[in-house]
Scaffold this motif. Structure first.
Motif, short mmCIF file in Angstrom:
data_model
loop_
_atom_site.label_atom_id
_atom_site.label_comp_id
_atom_site.label_asym_id
_atom_site.label_seq_id
_atom_site.Cartn_x
_atom_site.Cartn_y
_atom_site.Cartn_z
N LYS A 83 -7.81 17.96 -4.72
CA LYS A 83 -6.94 18.25 -4.06
C LYS A 83 -5.76 19.24 -4.40
N LEU A 84 -5.56 19.39 -5.50
CA LEU A 84 -4.75 20.55 -6.30
C LEU A 84 -5.12 21.84 -5.81
N ILE A 85 -6.42 21.97 -6.28
CA ILE A 85 -6.94 23.38 -5.89
C ILE A 85 -7.30 23.75 -4.48
N ASN A 86 -7.29 22.74 -3.58
CA ASN A 86 -7.54 22.94 -2.44
C ASN A 86 -6.31 22.87 -1.50
N GLY A 87 -5.22 23.00 -2.32
CA GLY A 87 -3.94 22.85 -1.69
C GLY A 87 -3.53 21.79 -0.80
N ARG A 88 -4.05 20.40 -0.98
CA ARG A 88 -3.66 19.26 -0.35
C ARG A 88 -2.93 18.26 -1.06
N GLN A 89 -2.71 18.87 -2.27
CA GLN A 89 -1.32 18.39 -2.99
C GLN A 89 -0.54 19.31 -3.79
N LYS A 90 0.71 18.76 -3.93
CA LYS A 90 1.80 19.76 -4.30
C LYS A 90 1.99 19.83 -5.95
N TYR A 91 2.43 20.91 -6.32
CA TYR A 91 3.07 20.87 -7.71
C TYR A 91 4.35 21.50 -7.69
N GLN A 135 3.60 10.85 -6.35
CA GLN A 135 4.48 11.39 -7.32
C GLN A 135 4.12 11.76 -8.75
N ILE A 136 3.23 10.87 -9.17
CA ILE A 136 2.62 10.93 -10.41
C ILE A 136 1.51 12.17 -10.28
N ALA A 137 0.80 12.19 -9.35
CA ALA A 137 -0.28 13.22 -9.19
C ALA A 137 0.33 14.70 -9.17
N GLN A 138 1.50 14.81 -8.46
CA GLN A 138 2.26 16.03 -8.34
C GLN A 138 2.80 16.17 -9.59
N HIS A 139 3.48 15.39 -10.28
CA HIS A 139 4.09 15.52 -11.66
C HIS A 139 2.95 16.07 -12.73
N ALA A 140 1.74 15.34 -12.67
CA ALA A 140 0.60 16.03 -13.54
C ALA A 140 0.26 17.48 -13.28
N HIS A 141 0.10 17.55 -11.80
CA HIS A 141 -0.30 18.88 -11.45
C HIS A 141 0.93 19.99 -11.92
N SER A 142 2.15 19.50 -12.13
CA SER A 142 3.16 20.54 -12.48
C SER A 142 3.00 20.79 -13.86
N TYR A 150 -1.89 12.41 -19.57
CA TYR A 150 -1.11 11.07 -19.69
C TYR A 150 -0.72 10.77 -18.58
N LEU A 151 -0.29 11.70 -17.62
CA LEU A 151 -0.16 11.20 -16.23
C LEU A 151 -1.16 11.03 -15.38
N TYR A 152 -2.21 11.75 -15.56
CA TYR A 152 -3.38 11.76 -14.58
C TYR A 152 -3.88 10.19 -15.05
N SER A 153 -3.88 9.87 -16.34
CA SER A 153 -4.26 8.40 -16.61
C SER A 153 -3.41 7.31 -16.00
N ALA A 154 -2.02 7.75 -15.87
CA ALA A 154 -1.17 6.64 -15.31
C ALA A 154 -1.57 6.63 -13.84
N SER A 155 -2.12 7.53 -13.02
CA SER A 155 -2.31 7.50 -11.87
C SER A 155 -3.79 6.73 -11.64
N THR A 156 -4.52 6.65 -12.69
CA THR A 156 -5.93 5.84 -12.40
C THR A 156 -5.52 4.54 -12.51
N GLU A 201 0.83 -1.16 -0.12
CA GLU A 201 0.13 -0.10 -0.12
C GLU A 201 0.80 1.41 0.17
N ALA A 202 2.10 1.13 0.62
CA ALA A 202 2.79 2.41 0.71
C ALA A 202 3.46 2.54 -0.74
N TYR A 203 3.77 1.58 -1.48
CA TYR A 203 4.40 1.80 -2.68
C TYR A 203 3.20 2.56 -3.59
N ARG A 204 1.75 2.14 -3.57
CA ARG A 204 0.80 2.66 -4.33
C ARG A 204 0.72 4.02 -3.99
N LYS A 205 0.80 4.49 -2.44
CA LYS A 205 0.59 5.70 -2.11
C LYS A 205 1.55 6.61 -2.57
N THR A 206 2.90 6.29 -2.42
CA THR A 206 4.03 6.84 -2.93
C THR A 206 4.15 7.39 -4.51
#
Ligand code: FAQ
Length: 309
Positions: free
Chosen positions: A98-106, A36-43, A80-86, A27-32
């Motif tokens: 989460k991005l818009i509410n400041g709970r994930q980074k970019y 990372q993928i979400a932050q990358h997509a948001h960036s 592409y990255l959001y798709s990878a995260s799904t 689970e920790a691997y999935r979470k990590t």
């Protein structure tokens, strides 16, 4: 059993094979990976804004066409990255929320302003250059969909970097005012570009585990050093300097030494207090709200088609 699954996972990592969406993973691997993928997509998506600022004012049709293509590529990378995260069970709407509410980074880098057209060139050269330096090793990342996404993304990033460098070379062949504009942009972007690689290794909570899982292949400091080493000769060829009096070749190490990074600035920018954080998020929120009707219509259309099929 859980132990067999864990052993199989470890074995896959040890043999440098890929973890695929249907494989068991801790689970920790999935979470990590989702983080990372979400932050990358948001960036990628937030990263459209600083340069997008210049699309309407690009100095020629050619520059405008190039810039439009680049910013569109960034949208593509984000999707592409959001798709990878799904493939890991994440939900794109939830990530955007989460991005818009400041709970994930970019990436911190996209919180700096772009006051001149030279910024477009310097983003291509230094920011895309840093991104390539960081992302080429991620083509060998242990999570299959992410690693494969990186291959395609890196090819496009290379084109982006070349366009930036070519733009700057053109400006450097121009007037004194243009050369000054380039140097000024380099002065503003150099240190933030070094910060893109993340905190120093000793203060990077995620590196050790991500290296053990082969998500990351090099530490933050290793990649930062690689970026400095490749950038110095490029700056010389271009005819600009970096704003660092401590930057000099160290023959013993076989690397360039460089000055102390202002880590308090990175902390400030990551925690939401950079020059453009509020503006970037506000713009993203507005786009999300204004696009709601499109998403609703598309969902209704899909449901109708599904029902009639
Ligand atoms: N900005 O323990 P670590 C692009 C966070 S390129 C903001 O070292 P990790 C192309 C980090 O997430 C930019 N946050 O973390 C483009 C963690 O927070 P968390 C995107 C940062 O993950 C060009 C905490 O600090 N590239 O978009 C930054 O092992 C032009 C502790 O750090 C990628 O995302 C930062 N600079 O290493 C587009 C590449 N640094 O999550 C448009 C993939 C660190 O625990 C125009 N990502 N943090 O709350 C990575 O390689 C890694 O995630 C690192 C960070 C290296 C960024």
């Amino acid at each position: 059993s859980e132990e067999d699954l864990q052993a199989h996972f470890e074995h896959t990592i040890a043999r440098d094979q890929r973890i695929e969406p249907r494989d068991w993973m801790p689970e920790a691997y999935r979470k990590t990976m989702i983080r990372q993928i979400a932050q990358h997509a948001h960036s990628e998506i937030i990263g459209m804004q600083p340069e997008g600022n210049w699309i309407t004012r690009a100095p020629s049709l050619r520059r405008k066409a190039i810039l439009l293509a680049k910013v569109q590529d960034e949208a593509g990378h984000g999707l592409y990255l959001y798709s990878a995260s799904t493939t890991l069970g994440a939900d794109r709407a939830d990530l955007t929320d989460k991005l818009i509410n400041g709970r994930q980074k970019y990436s911190s880098i996209f919180n700096y302003p772009t006051p001149t057209f030279a910024d477009v060139g310097v983003i291509g050269w230094l920011v895309d250059g840093a991104a390539i330096c960081n992302q080429v090793p991620l083509c060998r990342s242990s999570y299959g969909p992410y690693a494969r996404a990186m291959i395609r993304i890196c090819k496009e990033e290379s084109f982006h970097q070349r366009q930036g460098y070519e733009l700057l070379m053109t400006m450097m062949r121009g007037t004194d005012a243009q050369r000054e504009m380039v140097q000024d942009a380099v002065n503003r972007w150099w240190w933030p570009s070094l910060m893109m690689f993340g905190p120093p290794d000793a203060e990077s909570p995620n590196t050790a585990q991500s290296m053990a899982w082969k998500i990351k292949r090099h530490t933050n400091d290793e990649l930062r050093q690689r970026f400095v080493d490749m950038s110095v000769p490029q700056a010389e060829a271009l005819g600009v300097t970096f704003p660092d009096p401590d930057l000099k070749w160290n023959a013993e190490r076989g690397h360039y030494d460089f000055g102390e990074i202002d880590w308090s600035e990175l902390k400030r920018v990551i925690s939401g207090d950079g020059p453009c954080n509020a503006e970037r998020i506000e713009r993203r929120r507005k786009a999300q709200e204004e696009g709601a009707w499109v998403r609703e219509a598309a969902a209704a259309h899909a449901a109708k088609k599904g029902a009639s099929a």
